[in-house]
Design a protein around this motif. Structure first.
Motif, PDB file in Angstrom:
ATOM      1  N   ALA A  56       0.850  -1.188   0.000  1.00 29.90           N
ATOM      2  CA  ALA A  56       0.000   0.000   0.000  1.00 29.90           C
ATOM      3  C   ALA A  56       0.884   1.236   0.000  1.00 29.90           C
ATOM      4  O   ALA A  56       1.835   1.327   0.772  1.00 29.90           O
ATOM      5  CB  ALA A  56      -0.900   0.007   1.229  1.00 29.90           C
ATOM      6  N   GLY A  57       0.568   2.166  -0.869  1.00 32.64           N
ATOM      7  CA  GLY A  57       1.350   3.389  -0.928  1.00 32.64           C
ATOM      8  C   GLY A  57       2.768   3.091  -1.354  1.00 32.64           C
ATOM      9  O   GLY A  57       3.032   2.160  -2.098  1.00 32.64           O
ATOM     10  N   ASP A  58       3.683   3.869  -0.864  1.00 30.66           N
ATOM     11  CA  ASP A  58       5.087   3.711  -1.237  1.00 30.66           C
ATOM     12  C   ASP A  58       5.922   3.212  -0.072  1.00 30.66           C
ATOM     13  O   ASP A  58       7.127   3.372  -0.057  1.00 30.66           O
ATOM     14  CB  ASP A  58       5.643   5.042  -1.746  1.00 30.66           C
ATOM     15  N   ARG A  59       5.265   2.604   0.938  1.00 29.59           N
ATOM     16  CA  ARG A  59       6.097   2.245   2.080  1.00 29.59           C
ATOM     17  C   ARG A  59       5.648   1.058   2.889  1.00 29.59           C
ATOM     18  O   ARG A  59       6.325   0.668   3.825  1.00 29.59           O
ATOM     19  CB  ARG A  59       6.246   3.447   3.005  1.00 29.59           C
ATOM     20  N   THR A  60       4.505   0.476   2.604  1.00 25.46           N
ATOM     21  CA  THR A  60       3.989  -0.543   3.504  1.00 25.46           C
ATOM     22  C   THR A  60       3.745  -1.861   2.784  1.00 25.46           C
ATOM     23  O   THR A  60       2.992  -1.914   1.825  1.00 25.46           O
ATOM     24  CB  THR A  60       2.678  -0.059   4.154  1.00 25.46           C
ATOM     25  N   ILE A  61       4.391  -2.909   3.277  1.00 25.46           N
ATOM     26  CA  ILE A  61       4.224  -4.265   2.740  1.00 25.46           C
ATOM     27  C   ILE A  61       3.485  -5.081   3.801  1.00 25.46           C
ATOM     28  O   ILE A  61       3.849  -5.060   4.976  1.00 25.46           O
ATOM     29  CB  ILE A  61       5.591  -4.902   2.433  1.00 25.46           C
ATOM     30  N   PHE A  62       2.428  -5.791   3.366  1.00 27.02           N
ATOM     31  CA  PHE A  62       1.607  -6.585   4.268  1.00 27.02           C
ATOM     32  C   PHE A  62       1.634  -8.048   3.862  1.00 27.02           C
ATOM     33  O   PHE A  62       1.762  -8.357   2.680  1.00 27.02           O
ATOM     34  CB  PHE A  62       0.124  -6.170   4.179  1.00 27.02           C
ATOM     35  N   VAL A  63       1.464  -8.920   4.848  1.00 22.64           N
ATOM     36  CA  VAL A  63       1.186 -10.336   4.584  1.00 22.64           C
ATOM     37  C   VAL A  63      -0.044 -10.713   5.407  1.00 22.64           C
ATOM     38  O   VAL A  63      -0.300 -10.138   6.464  1.00 22.64           O
ATOM     39  CB  VAL A  63       2.369 -11.272   4.939  1.00 22.64           C
ATOM     40  N   ALA A  64      -0.822 -11.659   4.897  1.00 25.53           N
ATOM     41  CA  ALA A  64      -2.006 -12.125   5.615  1.00 25.53           C
ATOM     42  C   ALA A  64      -1.595 -13.211   6.599  1.00 25.53           C
ATOM     43  O   ALA A  64      -0.671 -13.983   6.335  1.00 25.53           O
ATOM     44  CB  ALA A  64      -3.035 -12.661   4.625  1.00 25.53           C
ATOM     45  N   GLY A  65      -2.288 -13.266   7.698  1.00 26.17           N
ATOM     46  CA  GLY A  65      -1.997 -14.294   8.690  1.00 26.17           C
ATOM     47  C   GLY A  65      -3.139 -14.451   9.666  1.00 26.17           C
ATOM     48  O   GLY A  65      -4.258 -13.999   9.414  1.00 26.17           O
ATOM     49  N   HIS A  66      -2.831 -15.088  10.790  1.00 22.86           N
ATOM     50  CA  HIS A  66      -3.837 -15.346  11.818  1.00 22.86           C
ATOM     51  C   HIS A  66      -3.258 -15.083  13.198  1.00 22.86           C
ATOM     52  O   HIS A  66      -2.058 -15.232  13.419  1.00 22.86           O
ATOM     53  CB  HIS A  66      -4.321 -16.798  11.754  1.00 22.86           C
ATOM     54  N   VAL A  67      -4.147 -14.732  14.108  1.00 21.13           N
ATOM     55  CA  VAL A  67      -3.795 -14.543  15.512  1.00 21.13           C
ATOM     56  C   VAL A  67      -4.542 -15.610  16.298  1.00 21.13           C
ATOM     57  O   VAL A  67      -5.742 -15.814  16.088  1.00 21.13           O
ATOM     58  CB  VAL A  67      -4.211 -13.135  16.002  1.00 21.13           C
ATOM     59  N   ASP A  68      -3.834 -16.283  17.172  1.00 21.70           N
ATOM     60  CA  ASP A  68      -4.412 -17.325  18.023  1.00 21.70           C
ATOM     61  C   ASP A  68      -5.163 -18.385  17.212  1.00 21.70           C
ATOM     62  O   ASP A  68      -6.189 -18.902  17.643  1.00 21.70           O
ATOM     63  CB  ASP A  68      -5.325 -16.709  19.087  1.00 21.70           C
ATOM     64  N   GLY A  69      -4.665 -18.669  16.009  1.00 21.56           N
ATOM     65  CA  GLY A  69      -5.199 -19.747  15.200  1.00 21.56           C
ATOM     66  C   GLY A  69      -6.467 -19.471  14.431  1.00 21.56           C
ATOM     67  O   GLY A  69      -6.857 -20.250  13.576  1.00 21.56           O
ATOM     68  N   SER A  70      -7.168 -18.359  14.715  1.00 22.61           N
ATOM     69  CA  SER A  70      -8.441 -18.167  14.029  1.00 22.61           C
ATOM     70  C   SER A  70      -8.686 -16.746  13.527  1.00 22.61           C
ATOM     71  O   SER A  70      -9.275 -16.561  12.474  1.00 22.61           O
ATOM     72  CB  SER A  70      -9.598 -18.584  14.944  1.00 22.61           C
ATOM     73  N   MET A  71      -8.282 -15.740  14.258  1.00 16.42           N
ATOM     74  CA  MET A  71      -8.581 -14.366  13.867  1.00 16.42           C
ATOM     75  C   MET A  71      -7.681 -13.931  12.712  1.00 16.42           C
ATOM     76  O   MET A  71      -6.463 -13.884  12.847  1.00 16.42           O
ATOM     77  CB  MET A  71      -8.375 -13.429  15.062  1.00 16.42           C
ATOM     78  N   ALA A  72      -8.293 -13.633  11.562  1.00 14.66           N
ATOM     79  CA  ALA A  72      -7.527 -13.189  10.401  1.00 14.66           C
ATOM     80  C   ALA A  72      -7.033 -11.760  10.613  1.00 14.66           C
ATOM     81  O   ALA A  72      -7.742 -10.924  11.175  1.00 14.66           O
ATOM     82  CB  ALA A  72      -8.390 -13.265   9.146  1.00 14.66           C
ATOM     83  N   ALA A  73      -5.817 -11.502  10.175  1.00 17.92           N
ATOM     84  CA  ALA A  73      -5.236 -10.171  10.296  1.00 17.92           C
ATOM     85  C   ALA A  73      -4.144 -10.007   9.250  1.00 17.92           C
ATOM     86  O   ALA A  73      -3.641 -10.992   8.709  1.00 17.92           O
ATOM     87  CB  ALA A  73      -4.648  -9.969  11.694  1.00 17.92           C
ATOM     88  N   TYR A  74      -3.808  -8.777   8.971  1.00 18.60           N
ATOM     89  CA  TYR A  74      -2.666  -8.475   8.116  1.00 18.60           C
ATOM     90  C   TYR A  74      -1.541  -7.967   8.997  1.00 18.60           C
ATOM     91  O   TYR A  74      -1.767  -7.263   9.973  1.00 18.60           O
ATOM     92  CB  TYR A  74      -3.026  -7.407   7.075  1.00 18.60           C
ATOM     93  N   PHE A  75      -0.320  -8.355   8.631  1.00 18.59           N
ATOM     94  CA  PHE A  75       0.853  -7.937   9.387  1.00 18.59           C
ATOM     95  C   PHE A  75       1.767  -7.131   8.481  1.00 18.59           C
ATOM     96  O   PHE A  75       2.003  -7.515   7.333  1.00 18.59           O
ATOM     97  CB  PHE A  75       1.614  -9.159   9.926  1.00 18.59           C
ATOM     98  N   ILE A  76       2.266  -6.028   9.000  1.00 21.24           N
ATOM     99  CA  ILE A  76       3.244  -5.240   8.260  1.00 21.24           C
ATOM    100  C   ILE A  76       4.572  -5.984   8.350  1.00 21.24           C
ATOM    101  O   ILE A  76       4.970  -6.445   9.420  1.00 21.24           O
ATOM    102  CB  ILE A  76       3.397  -3.832   8.863  1.00 21.24           C
ATOM    103  N   ILE A  77       5.243  -6.106   7.221  1.00 17.98           N
ATOM    104  CA  ILE A  77       6.574  -6.717   7.188  1.00 17.98           C
ATOM    105  C   ILE A  77       7.581  -5.603   6.982  1.00 17.98           C
ATOM    106  O   ILE A  77       7.489  -4.849   6.013  1.00 17.98           O
ATOM    107  CB  ILE A  77       6.700  -7.726   6.024  1.00 17.98           C
ATOM    108  N   ASN A  78       8.522  -5.476   7.901  1.00 13.41           N
ATOM    109  CA  ASN A  78       9.602  -4.509   7.749  1.00 13.41           C
ATOM    110  C   ASN A  78      10.915  -5.210   8.097  1.00 13.41           C
ATOM    111  O   ASN A  78      11.374  -5.147   9.229  1.00 13.41           O
ATOM    112  CB  ASN A  78       9.389  -3.287   8.636  1.00 13.41           C
ATOM    113  N   PRO A  79      11.517  -5.898   7.105  1.00 14.50           N
ATOM    114  CA  PRO A  79      12.737  -6.656   7.397  1.00 14.50           C
ATOM    115  C   PRO A  79      13.965  -5.786   7.639  1.00 14.50           C
ATOM    116  O   PRO A  79      15.044  -6.301   7.874  1.00 14.50           O
ATOM    117  CB  PRO A  79      12.909  -7.532   6.150  1.00 14.50           C
ATOM    118  N   THR A  80      13.798  -4.462   7.613  1.00 12.61           N
ATOM    119  CA  THR A  80      14.926  -3.570   7.909  1.00 12.61           C
ATOM    120  C   THR A  80      14.823  -2.984   9.315  1.00 12.61           C
ATOM    121  O   THR A  80      15.737  -2.293   9.749  1.00 12.61           O
ATOM    122  CB  THR A  80      15.000  -2.413   6.890  1.00 12.61           C
ATOM    123  N   GLN A  81      13.733  -3.228  10.042  1.00 12.92           N
ATOM    124  CA  GLN A  81      13.550  -2.635  11.358  1.00 12.92           C
ATOM    125  C   GLN A  81      14.245  -3.473  12.427  1.00 12.92           C
ATOM    126  O   GLN A  81      13.681  -4.405  12.978  1.00 12.92           O
ATOM    127  CB  GLN A  81      12.079  -2.447  11.685  1.00 12.92           C
TER     128      GLN A  81
END
Length: 167
Positions: A56-81
């Motif tokens: 999204a935009g010029d700075r944010t990379i997301f991956v889809a995943g889950h929290v506690d096995g069921s709640m869907a969420a997107y996570f920001i990936i920042n491999p430089t942080q």
């Protein structure tokens, strides 16, 4: 800095500017082991773990995943942080508290899974999440996965296939 063909390898030094995701999307960047490598062609090995990513935009990379096995969420990936493995978003904690009918302060250990990546999160780390970042996208951000989650590995982004690989 050292230059090799057909890629450019940058060795980390003092920061003199910021390269956005839009710039990186013109290459096949690999980040890890203290280097950012920009290639003209994809180099993902067949043994790498891959998962789709969105940006999204010029700075944010997301991956889809889950929290506690069921709640869907997107996570920001920042491999430089550096210094960050996982920081949960305040929005995630509020949603969990509402579903469990408890106060936010009573939310305990979080289990996070995004593709092959699994970790736990400490709800107290939500205070480190960049303010307002979880409110501006129109969907739940589960948190931020940083460089420490990928220690000793190389993260490669293939913007043509929209795949993130970890090897």
């Amino acid at each position: 800095n050292q230059t090799t063909n057909p890629s450019v390898t940058l060795v980390w030094a003092a920061v003199t500017g910021v390269l956005g995701v839009g710039f990186l999307s013109h290459f096949f960047p690999s980040i890890g082991r203290g280097r950012l490598t920009l290639r003209k062609a994809s180099r993902t090995s067949s043994g790498a773990d891959e998962l789709p990513f969105y940006f999204a935009g010029d700075r944010t990379i997301f991956v889809a995943g889950h929290v506690d096995g069921s709640m869907a969420a997107y996570f920001i990936i920042n491999p430089t942080q550096a210094g960050v493995k996982f920081i949960p978003s305040p929005g995630l904690l509020m949603l969990i508290a509402r579903e469990k009918k408890i106060g936010v302060e009573k939310v305990t250990g979080l289990k996070i899974k995004a593709g092959p990546y699994e970790t736990t999160g400490d709800p107290r780390d939500a205070v480190k999440f960049p303010p307002g970042l979880d409110a501006g996208h129109g969907f739940l951000l589960g948190g931020l996965i940083g460089a420490d989650a990928f220690k000793g590995k190389v993260v490669s982004l293939d913007f043509t296939r929209m795949r993130l690989s970890v090897e």
